[in-house]
Design a protein around this motif. Structure first.
Motif, PDB file in Angstrom:
ATOM      1  N   MET A   1      33.207 -13.401  12.089  1.00 15.95           N
ATOM      2  CA  MET A   1      33.032 -14.479  11.133  1.00 15.95           C
ATOM      3  C   MET A   1      33.516 -14.051   9.753  1.00 15.95           C
ATOM      4  N   THR A   2      34.314 -14.917   9.163  1.00 18.78           N
ATOM      5  CA  THR A   2      34.699 -14.795   7.758  1.00 18.78           C
ATOM      6  C   THR A   2      34.275 -16.093   7.073  1.00 18.78           C
ATOM      7  N   PRO A   3      34.345 -16.163   5.764  1.00 16.88           N
ATOM      8  CA  PRO A   3      33.967 -17.427   5.114  1.00 16.88           C
ATOM      9  C   PRO A   3      34.796 -18.621   5.561  1.00 16.88           C
ATOM     10  N   LYS A   4      35.996 -18.369   6.080  1.00 14.32           N
ATOM     11  CA  LYS A   4      36.866 -19.476   6.460  1.00 14.32           C
ATOM     12  C   LYS A   4      36.849 -19.775   7.961  1.00 14.32           C
ATOM     13  N   LEU A   5      36.774 -18.744   8.813  1.00 13.03           N
ATOM     14  CA  LEU A   5      36.914 -18.925  10.255  1.00 13.03           C
ATOM     15  C   LEU A   5      35.763 -18.239  10.994  1.00 13.03           C
ATOM     16  N   THR A   6      35.437 -18.827  12.156  1.00 15.34           N
ATOM     17  CA  THR A   6      34.494 -18.209  13.088  1.00 15.34           C
ATOM     18  C   THR A   6      35.165 -18.124  14.444  1.00 15.34           C
ATOM     19  N   MET A   7      35.251 -16.909  14.979  1.00 12.25           N
ATOM     20  CA  MET A   7      35.938 -16.671  16.244  1.00 12.25           C
ATOM     21  C   MET A   7      34.952 -16.068  17.247  1.00 12.25           C
ATOM     22  N   SER A   8      35.027 -16.510  18.491  1.00  6.91           N
ATOM     23  CA  SER A   8      34.128 -16.013  19.538  1.00  6.91           C
ATOM     24  C   SER A   8      34.940 -15.699  20.791  1.00  6.91           C
ATOM     25  N   HIS A   9      34.640 -14.547  21.397  1.00  6.49           N
ATOM     26  CA  HIS A   9      35.302 -14.159  22.649  1.00  6.49           C
ATOM     27  C   HIS A   9      34.258 -13.655  23.627  1.00  6.49           C
ATOM     28  N   VAL A  10      34.348 -14.088  24.874  1.00  8.34           N
ATOM     29  CA  VAL A  10      33.324 -13.824  25.885  1.00  8.34           C
ATOM     30  C   VAL A  10      33.924 -13.052  27.055  1.00  8.34           C
ATOM     31  N   GLN A  11      33.184 -12.049  27.537  1.00 12.01           N
ATOM     32  CA  GLN A  11      33.474 -11.355  28.785  1.00 12.01           C
ATOM     33  C   GLN A  11      32.197 -11.319  29.624  1.00 12.01           C
TER      34      GLN A  11
END
Length: 1079
Positions: free
Chosen positions: A302-312
């Motif tokens: 997470m940054t102030p601009k984007l939220t990224m999620s990756h699952v395994q």
């Protein structure tokens, strides 16, 4: 940041526990949750514990409760029945870890807390309310003894379970659904159209079994608005088991504006509750598709601009396999089901993964065979390996896994398979070789993508379209290292592509991510093995040294001790909490007390009959007492022959005395004979199938499951076409010998679901001896009531139940007379003296069961290996000791006969039966249930305002009973004479009553025949209304009264009820009262 707090109040008579939100005490309209065990006098069967939940108003009823001398709590973790009592688990201490919304100012907070301390209270007894039972925080369950004693020498039976929940691996959030990934939560929120309504993922809601009562309450007893209020209040706490790690990085970029770069990285691992357990006690897959050590790991950047999620995900090899015996050094595995019998469970496992993640790549890190020829060897040797219990290697297991993946015949775009021999590749410390796997998977990882959200607009920029499923033998050390490398590769690629961070910040983030994966590996390993992960230094730094070597050696030794000597106790605790395994089966099911059940049940049954699909199946059942004789290659003749027009969907064979019942066999419980019979019967059944059906043969039979209790065994076979329809298979054993201490007598029983129809088959051996009729009856009742399956299900709690076995009931005739009747084929005359039929006629055994007409000679006792009745000194009376009984709706017996095979002192008895099974679409069923309850909610909304969930008065219940499904409107019901519609809104009903608050406390009005035709002699509904004294009331009626609508003459009738509720209730209205706030 703090979690939601509640105060605990208790009521003594009848005992109830109240969870009072901290803000409700100062709120004039505040409400609280009341929890109590519903009394047996109101319909409790004794087999289930019925919990009554209700939302009460603080100002009205909290006066009847007293505050418990404890600090505020953070929610309820569930309710459990254990050792005959019912307990509620309350979270008393927790630790704030992180906030997933910390860098997103537009997002509501998403705090995560770790459970530190759990308090257990009895719902029926106040003994554990005392402060003397408060335990010091931080105690680990490994150090707890069974039934930990307090200063008075009294033990809390649930202390081990409380310690387990305090092991540092359980997490919760009061503000969002922690059981779901960011992508799943977004999709679910869109579907539900309400972010405030929680609908946890039951797979990863680890305390799902303990919260089932609350789930049923919010889904069945609450309308949409009430459900939202219930969720927002946060009374119950969904727990995940696993790991939560976080990493923050802030860099000052300099310049005149002193720009800062903020980065937050979170790692959340969620362990599945479907097949949870310890290392060597929980392996492979179960019939529902759950696998051991299945963990979903999500990395959020997470940054102030984007939220990224990756699952395994990780999980045990999804086939049936075990590792038995003392484990030291290299471990031999045993595949326990054939390929055909395994395939349905493997398909269910991958079907769940595909439903969740759309595409799956199976990364197998097990040792690989050096030549492709071994692949065919595994398939050919599979039945033999199962039958003789031979061990196979890790490579054999990997090949069997590959065979299952190929057998599913799904497009590679949906399921692909990647083999990587980890130990061979990194041999000699070449851990950098893992990068070759990353390069191999790079195109797939890129196509699967990741979940990405723009924080400013809250717009989804990307969805993850696939998942890497990684496994090794334990899914620990090798798996965690590979998942770490894959995760760092995906996160690094994302940061490079988006260019959202400076180079130095990227490197620091990747280093922080490596540390989080190392901590995650230790946490998951402690749950499964009791120690931290091996090779954790490699996960962190990519290389290993002497310090890592000695650390791994120490952990391996600790694993050896814990896995072989301590894991059984931990497994029992897990099974009890999850309601699975032998420990979970000893607990009574905890169910919701539903006052509308009698209304909903018949309507639901009617709807299911309408939408369900019926199918007729045919089964073969067999019982045979082997007299301890091992198989030595004798011809089996026509024993398992099939009629040409009947192909059984499944075959169940029950053995008694599969071993000699001597002291040595009872103690050793040798399974060698059973293993041989598994192999022999698999071949024989398929031979008979081919002989009977010739060129019409389609598929074959496979051994699905088998179990043994000393001499009693049950073998279950199914045809290929039936295998996908059979699920939830569970076998249990129950001893009756020596008052339940020995297994020389008893049963092996199997529970299964065939489509949506429950079936139970019991192979039993009851007490011997001509005159021991009462002992046999006692054995039957002991087995019938004492044998339990998951969720506390009993033998008779099935749609169809079959008993087969040596029931040992004899013929009450002298030996010479009995033999004369047998010689003359006077079987009807002989059956008049059959003990089993006499006992059934007297109602002493097998109530509700039937047996087909017996047209064959007695099956006991013969000279062993002959067809001559007993010529020994004892000269036992010929008897039908071997029987097959059935129970269920419209069971049709096609044949009931014996075979003449000779190598025992008994003859086998067989039955061919036919009955109908039902298949119902589960989604459609849930929709119907919700629809039926929603109609009741609509009626309730009109008649009782927003106080749904409280017990209602008699008139309201009767009005509810008038409600018919499928009616065009729910706002009215017909009057008794059907002349006009009676509007519910004009009924002028009073406020609903509860156990301690009557509607007449607030309203002195005299409701005489509410909504009915007034009659001159009608008594008030409330016997203590202002114009009716108790004395006058008793003079008018010898009993007491409630109202009941007479549909014939439309008048009120009076029937007995309890008048001694609270004759002084009116006096309490004028007493000033304020809720007590605990100090």
């Amino acid at each position: 940041m703090d979690a939601k707090r509640f105060f605990v109040h208790v009521r003594s008579q009848p005992r109830a526990i109240a969870l009072v939100p901290s803000h409700a005490l100062s709120n004039p309209n505040g409400t609280f949750l009341s929890i109590r065990v519903h009394s047996e006098g109101h319909g409790d069967t004794g087999d289930n514990v019925r919990i009554e939940l209700s939302i009460e108003k603080v100002e009205q009823t909290l006066r009847n409760y007293s505050p418990l001398e404890i600090d505020s709590i953070y929610g309820c973790a569930g309710i459990l029945d254990y050792q005959g009592d019912t307990y509620i688990f309350l979270i008393t201490r927790c630790q704030y870890l992180c906030d997933l919304g910390e860098l997103n100012s537009r997002q509501e907070p998403k705090p995560i807390f770790r459970v530190l301390q759990v308090m257990v209270l009895s719902l029926t007894d106040s003994i554990f309310d005392s402060p003397a039972y408060r335990r010091m925080p931080g105690a680990m369950y490994d150090d707890a003894s069974q039934g930990e004693l307090d200063i008075y020498g009294i033990s809390n039976p649930c202390s081990q379970m409380a310690h387990f929940l305090e092991n540092g691996a359980f997490f919760f959030s009061p503000m969002f659904d922690i059981t779901r990934t960011a992508q799943s939560l977004r999709l679910h929120t869109v579907a539900a159209n309400d972010v405030r309504v929680f609908d946890p993922d039951t797979k990863f809601q680890w305390n799902n079994n303990m919260l089932q009562v609350f789930s049923d309450y919010r889904m069945h007893m609450c309308g949409t608005a009430a459900r939202r209020e219930f969720d927002v209040a946060g009374y119950v706490t969904s727990l995940i088991q696993g790991s939560v790690e976080s990493f923050y990085f802030t860099q000052n970029m300099g310049g005149p504006e002193h720009t800062h770069v903020n980065v937050a990285c979170y790692l959340i691992s969620r362990s599945s509750s479907m097949r949870s357990g310890m290392r060597f006690l929980t392996r492979g897959v179960d019939d529902e598709g759950g696998v051991a050590n299945e963990v979903e790991t999500e990395v959020i950047l997470m940054t102030p601009k984007l939220t990224m999620s990756h699952v395994q995900v990780r999980g045990s090899v999804p086939v049936f396999w075990t590792q038995e015996g003392f484990q030291l050094g290299s471990h031999r595995v045993r595949i326990t089901r054939s390929a055909k019998a395994t395939l349905p469970a493997t398909k269910r496992h991958f079907a769940d993964l595909l439903d969740r993640y759309k595409c799956v790549n199976a990364v197998n890190l097990l040792k690989q065979h050096s030549t492709s020829s071994d692949y065919g060897r595994i398939e050919a040797a599979d039945p033999a390996m199962i039958a003789n219990g031979a061990g196979s290697s890790e490579a054999d297991l990997g090949k069997f896994y590959r065979m299952m993946v190929d057998s599913m015949e799904l497009p590679q775009a949906l399921i692909s398979y990647t083999a990587f021999d980890y130990n061979t590749e990194v041999k000699g410390g070449r851990y950098d070789r893992v990068s070759t796997l990353v390069r191999q998977l790079a195109p797939m990882l890129k196509s699967y993508k990741y979940f990405l959200v723009d924080n400013d607009s809250d717009m989804v920029l990307s969805f993850q379209h696939g998942v890497q499923r990684t496994n090794c033998i334990d899914c620990l050390d090798r798996t965690n290292l590979v998942q770490s490398v894959l995760s760092r590769g995906v996160i690094g690629e994302f940061m490079v592509e988006t260019d959202i961070l400076p180079r130095y910040t990227m490197d620091a983030t990747i280093d922080g991510l490596a540390g989080m994966w190392s901590a995650n590996g230790n946490a998951i390993s402690r749950l499964y093995t009791g120690t931290g992960a091996l090779r954790s230094d490699v996960t962190t730094s990519g290389k290993s040294g002497w310090a890592g070597f000695f650390s791994d050696a120490s952990k391996s030794l600790s694993r050896l001790m814990q896995n072989n000597f301590q894991d059984r106790g931990k497994q029992n605790v897990i099974d009890t909490l999850l309601g699975s395994g032998e420990s979970g089966m000893m607990c009574r099911p905890v169910v919701l007390y539903d006052p509308y059940e009698h209304i909903i049940a018949p309507q639901l049954e009617q709807e299911l009959q309408r939408i369900g699909r019926k199918d007729t199946i045919q089964v073969m059942l067999c019982t045979y007492n082997l007299h301890g004789c091992p198989y030595r290659g004798e011809a089996l003749g026509t024993w398992l022959a099939m009629p040409r027009d009947i192909r059984p969907d499944f075959i169940a064979i029950g053995f008694q005395e599969v071993v000699n019942l001597d002291v040595q066999s009872v103690i050793a419980a040798d399974t060698a004979n059973r293993r041989v019979w598994e192999q022999v019967l698999t071949k024989e059944i398929n031979n008979q199938y081919k002989k009977s059906f010739g060129n019409r043969v389609d598929g074959e039979y496979a051994l699905v499951s088998s179990e043994q209790l000393v001499g009693v065994a049950l073998l279950f076979f199914a045809h290929d076409s039936a295998l996908p329809r059979i699920h939830n298979v569970q076998m249990v054993k129950h001893k009756t010998g020596l008052a339940g201490m020995a297994g020389n007598k008893g049963c092996v029983a199997i529970h299964m679901m065939f489509d949506d129809t429950s079936i139970c088959i019991v192979s039993a051996h009851l007490a011997a001896g001509t005159t021991n009729v009462n002992e046999r009856n006692s054995d039957f009742h002991t087995i019938r009531s004492g044998t339990r399956f998951r969720r506390g299900r009993h033998i008779d709690d099935h749609d169809f139940t079959f008993w087969l076995g040596d029931l040992n009931y004899r013929v009450n005739l002298p030996n010479d007379q009995a033999r004369v009747l047998v010689a003359q084929n006077q079987l009807r005359s002989l059956l008049m003296y059959d003990q089993l039929r006499l006992q059934m006629a007297a109602g002493k055994v097998f109530g509700g069961y039937s047996e087909a007409d017996i047209s064959f000679a007695p099956t006991y006792k013969y000279d062993s290996g002959t067809s001559n009745y007993d010529t020994s000194e004892k000269m036992r009376v010929p008897s039908w000791t071997d029987r097959i009984m059935h129970r269920g709706n419209r069971v049709r017996v096609l044949a009931y006969y014996r075979d003449e095979v000779c190598f025992s002192d008994h003859k086998p008895v067989l039955a061919m039966m036919q009955f109908d099974v039902m298949s119902v679409d589960k989604t459609h069923k849930r929709q119907i249930i919700r629809k039926l309850y929603s109609r009741l909610h609509e009626v309730d909304a009109v008649t009782a305002g927003s106080d749904f969930g409280k017990p209602r008065n008699t008139v309201q219940k009767l009005i509810d009973m008038e409600f018919q499904s499928g009616s065009e409107t729910n706002s009215s019901v017909q009057s008794p004479n059907n002349s006009s519609a009676l509007s519910l809104s004009t009924l002028n009903l009073p406020e609903p009553s509860s156990d301690l608050h009557a509607w007449w406390d607030d309203n002195k009005a005299n409701y005489q025949g509410v909504g009915l035709r007034s009659t001159e002699n009608a008594l008030p509904i409330n016997p203590f209304a202002s114009n009716v004294s108790a004395i006058n009331y008793m003079n008018k009626s010898s009993g007491t009264i409630t109202t009941k609508i007479d549909r014939q003459n439309s008048q009120t009738k009076l029937q007995p009820a309890n008048i001694f509720d609270d004759p002084f209730a009116d006096d309490a209205d004028d007493i000033p009262w304020k809720p007590m706030v605990p100090s």
